[in-house]
Design a protein around this motif. Sequence first.
Motif, mmCIF file in Angstrom:
data_model
loop_
_atom_site.group_PDB
_atom_site.id
_atom_site.type_symbol
_atom_site.label_atom_id
_atom_site.label_comp_id
_atom_site.label_asym_id
_atom_site.label_seq_id
_atom_site.Cartn_x
_atom_site.Cartn_y
_atom_site.Cartn_z
ATOM 1 N N ILE A 1 -5.328 3.774 18.956
ATOM 2 C CA ILE A 1 -3.914 4.248 19.034
ATOM 3 C C ILE A 1 -3.540 4.471 17.411
ATOM 4 N N THR A 2 -3.959 3.313 16.845
ATOM 5 C CA THR A 2 -3.471 3.304 15.334
ATOM 6 C C THR A 2 -3.566 4.394 14.571
ATOM 7 N N PRO A 3 -4.647 4.993 14.323
ATOM 8 C CA PRO A 3 -4.742 6.326 13.670
ATOM 9 C C PRO A 3 -3.990 7.415 13.818
ATOM 10 N N ILE A 4 -4.004 7.590 15.437
ATOM 11 C CA ILE A 4 -2.929 8.788 16.075
ATOM 12 C C ILE A 4 -1.488 8.420 15.562
ATOM 13 N N ALA A 5 -1.279 7.180 15.636
ATOM 14 C CA ALA A 5 0.436 6.890 15.445
ATOM 15 C C ALA A 5 0.635 6.908 13.989
ATOM 16 N N ALA A 6 -0.522 6.517 13.159
ATOM 17 C CA ALA A 6 -0.261 6.592 11.814
ATOM 18 C C ALA A 6 -0.197 8.146 11.393
ATOM 19 N N SER A 7 -0.967 8.822 11.856
ATOM 20 C CA SER A 7 -0.883 10.189 11.519
ATOM 21 C C SER A 7 0.317 11.129 11.882
ATOM 22 N N LYS A 8 0.778 10.554 13.097
ATOM 23 C CA LYS A 8 2.291 11.238 13.477
ATOM 24 C C LYS A 8 3.363 10.706 12.679
ATOM 25 N N LEU A 9 3.171 9.463 12.223
ATOM 26 C CA LEU A 9 4.393 9.017 11.344
ATOM 27 C C LEU A 9 4.360 9.516 10.280
ATOM 28 N N ILE A 10 3.318 9.789 9.616
ATOM 29 C CA ILE A 10 3.246 10.300 8.220
ATOM 30 C C ILE A 10 3.890 11.721 8.111
ATOM 31 N N GLU A 11 3.568 12.513 9.388
ATOM 32 C CA GLU A 11 4.059 13.724 9.508
ATOM 33 C C GLU A 11 5.555 13.670 9.539
ATOM 34 N N LEU A 12 6.121 12.884 10.264
ATOM 35 C CA LEU A 12 7.764 12.715 10.755
ATOM 36 C C LEU A 12 8.402 12.129 9.497
ATOM 37 N N GLY B 1 6.993 10.498 6.434
ATOM 38 C CA GLY B 1 6.243 10.381 4.990
ATOM 39 C C GLY B 1 5.462 9.076 5.106
ATOM 40 N N TYR B 2 4.494 9.429 3.955
ATOM 41 C CA TYR B 2 3.645 8.304 3.642
ATOM 42 C C TYR B 2 4.142 6.791 3.392
ATOM 43 N N GLY B 3 5.278 7.048 2.467
ATOM 44 C CA GLY B 3 5.805 5.864 1.935
ATOM 45 C C GLY B 3 6.407 4.959 3.135
ATOM 46 N N ASN B 4 7.045 5.553 4.006
ATOM 47 C CA ASN B 4 7.726 4.777 5.373
ATOM 48 C C ASN B 4 6.789 4.425 6.449
ATOM 49 N N ALA B 5 5.798 5.016 6.500
ATOM 50 C CA ALA B 5 4.856 4.867 7.709
ATOM 51 C C ALA B 5 4.432 3.322 7.812
ATOM 52 N N PRO B 6 3.766 2.940 6.651
ATOM 53 C CA PRO B 6 3.189 1.458 6.921
ATOM 54 C C PRO B 6 4.593 0.596 7.281
ATOM 55 N N ARG B 7 5.851 0.835 6.985
ATOM 56 C CA ARG B 7 6.843 -0.164 7.184
ATOM 57 C C ARG B 7 7.058 0.088 8.551
ATOM 58 N N ALA C 1 0.972 -1.332 -0.054
ATOM 59 C CA ALA C 1 0.014 -0.001 0.162
ATOM 60 C C ALA C 1 0.944 1.257 -0.095
ATOM 61 N N ALA C 2 2.049 1.246 0.610
ATOM 62 C CA ALA C 2 2.954 2.361 0.534
ATOM 63 C C ALA C 2 3.748 2.524 -0.704
#
Length: 103
Positions: free
Chosen positions: A83-94, A96-102, A26-27
């Motif tokens: 928790i998952t959506p909160i962590a995902a949004s913070k990871l995407i900000e830090l 990027g979207y391509g690395n957040a799912p990994r 998906a990334a």
Amino acid sequence: MAQVFALYNEAHLEISVILVVATVLAAECKKFWQFLLCQGLLTGLACGMVFGPTPSIISQWFKKRRSLAFGIVAAGSSLGGTITPIAASKLIELIGYGNAPRV
């Protein structure tokens, strides 16, 4: 009934691999239909296959404190959904979207 659990245990690894591969792919998606296929179809099917036998497995393993086990499963599911959506949004900000799912 034991045969159903034996079949499920053999397929559990394959289902888990499908879930991980769909999340990582998906990334890499460039178009919406690719994302829909990976995240919508593959991840949805894999999650459904993993969660489906959970109540019967819990019923088989826990005889005395079955209600406590079901309560822990329900609380863990709710906590993960919060928790998952909160962590995902913070990871995407830090990172990027391509690395957040990994992560």
